[in-house]
Write an enzyme that holds these catalytic residues in place. Structure first.
Site: not given
Length: 507
Positions: A209-210, A212, A270, A302, A217
């Site tokens: 899951r997300a 940040t 991250d 990113k 997806t």
């Protein structure tokens, strides 16, 4: 009245408080409770709570009012789920054993290398629930930035794989893909899986899951079909259709990674080392042999430069080789969002439009998915780039990929229509203009302020890409929200950031 067991653990009654503490188990005790005072428990103490064969180490919150009685402890939802006790049942409380592996975290904080044995000990304790959120945050901080070398990243990856199940599909070639993120709307996985599976390769896709971003997806797929597949269901879907799109947390693949991710999300951490260990541990645990990594490169993505993308590639490929994975990367345009939607449901509608070959389908999403699919077919089938692209395009334009996607959704529990947001607000052009650039990070922030990904219909709908022309009063993008409060929150921020979509006037 509390009592004491023969081994010294105190016995108290439990009370479910219906307090959501996210995933962290928390218990609540009265300040004047005899156990609190005699055991020396204080706010934020770690306490081992046992009910039959089930146990949890929880963080203590001390209360002074009537939330709980002196002879009972209150359970947060996370603690209650783990223990499975009912109101009024007795549990035992004790000080947990010393957390030996945290000395390795302290060593890392002070600059010592993370060994494989240390990584194994830390991951084992994290999965067992022995680490508090603060202690996990300390570990993540110790490893953030460029604080891990290749050997340490490899050690962490191996330890994360060993923390959970590992799948074996009985085939020599199992393909997979991943995007490092940072690019709103880049929901290519939902296109790549059916295209690749339709061309005969096996692609069991487990997604996070997300962390940040406004959507991961799994978040987007969940608006179309169930993603909470157990291992047996996942195997059945892949056996029937050659692929799946499931949430990795439901099948116990690298469970340490899922626990780390839930702390990375609020910390907005991250780093490259954590990213590589997270991605490759999941791929190896899922039984993959060949993995393609999409690295969008752009000033507000990113990964912001080709040099940074190449450094990340070197780490991914080196660690992949060390753990037995063939890893390739693909640098893609990260200068602007992909597709029109940002947020789970809005991105799902983009995916459906591409799969159905709709005239209004976003072509940038279509072309990116075809490119990624072709690279995977090239890796997995050993064919030329030209032949791979031809196969991928044929699968999409013929409708074969759309039929495969429908079949995968049906096998996962049934296809459904994504929700629509009841509240919208357009951001209008103040003059005749054209789009010059996007700030991906601030667009993502607006979508998250609107409620994404927790509110699946929330997000942003873009009305143009770079170079797009607008007349005065035309909507440049529209904010979607599921509640008026979230809409106002996102709108206020968006209106304070006029250059989140940078435009230049035309005369």
């Amino acid at each position: 009245m509390q009592t004491t067991t023969e081994r010294g653990a105190s016995i108290m009654r439990v009370k479910r408080l219906h307090i959501d503490t996210y995933h962290e188990p928390v218990i609540y005790m009265r300040r004047d409770c005899h156990v609190c005072r005699s055991e020396g428990f204080e706010a934020h103490s770690r306490i081992e709570v046992t009910f039959g064969e089930r146990r949890v180490i929880a963080t203590l919150n001390v209360v002074s009012n009537g939330l709980v009685e002196t002879e009972e402890i209150g359970l947060s939802e996370a603690a209650w789920r783990v223990l499975g006790a009912a109101d009024g049942e007795e549990v035992s409380l004790a000080h947990p054993l010393p957390l030996q592996s945290f000395s390795q975290v302290r060593a890392k904080l002070y600059g010592h290398a993370l060994t494989l044995d240390a990584a194994r000990d830390i991951m084992r304790d994290i999965v067992a629930g022995n680490y508090s959120d603060i202690e996990i945050a300390a570990f993540l901080t110790a490893c953030a930035g460029n604080r891990m070398d290749l050997d340490e990243i490899t050690a962490l990856t191996r330890a994360m794989v060993e923390s959970g199940a590992r799948l074996d599909w009985g085939k020599e070639v199992i393909v997979d893909k991943h995007c490092v993120g940072g690019l709103p709307g880049n929901r290519t996985t939902l296109l790549v899986v059916p295209i690749v599976a339709a061309c005969g390769l096996t692609i069991p896709k487990t997604s996070s899951r997300a962390i940040t971003s406004p959507a991961g997806t799994a978040d987007t797929m969940e608006t179309l079909a169930p993603v909470m597949l157990d291992l047996a269901r996942m195997r059945a879907v892949v056996a029937a259709e050659g692929g799946c799109i499931a949430w990795g947390g439901a099948v116990n693949l690298s469970p340490a990674d899922d626990l780390l991710i839930r702390i990375e999300r609020p910390l907005d951490l991250d780093s490259d080392g954590q990213l590589v260990a997270s991605v490759l541990s999941k791929k190896l645990a899922a039984g993959s042999t060949h993995v393609l990594i999409d690295i969008p490169v752009g000033p507000t993505a990113k990964v912001r430069s080709l040099d940074a993308a190449q450094r990340l590639t070197n780490i991914l490929c080196s660690v992949g080789q060390a753990i037995g994975l063939e890893v390739r990367t693909l640098f893609t345009d990260g200068s602007q969002p992909v597709g029109r939607g940002i947020g789970p449901a809005l991105e799902a509608y983009d995916v459906l439009a591409v799969l159905q070959n709709a005239p209004h389908a976003p072509d940038d999403l279509r072309q990116r998915a075809l490119l990624l699919s072709a690279r995977i077919l090239e890796m997995g089938l050993g064919i030329t780039p030209e032949a791979a692209l031809t196969q991928a395009r044929q699968a999409l334009t013929s409708g074969t990929a759309w039929r495969k996607f429908q079949a995968i959704c049906a096998a996962q529990g049934g296809m459904r229509e994504p929700p629509r947001a009841p509240h919208t607000y357009p951001i209008l052009a103040k003059a005749r203009c054209r789009i010059v650039a996007f700030d991906n990070r601030r667009l993502a922030r607006i979508a998250k302020l609107a409620g994404a990904p927790r509110a699946p219909a929330a997000g942003i709908l873009l009305h143009g890409a770079s170079g797009g022309h607008f007349n005065k009063g035309d909507p440049i993008y529209t904010i979607h929200a599921e509640s008026p409060g979230e809409l106002a929150y996102a709108r206020d921020y968006a209106e304070s950031q006029p250059d989140v979509v940078l435009v230049e006037k035309e005369f």
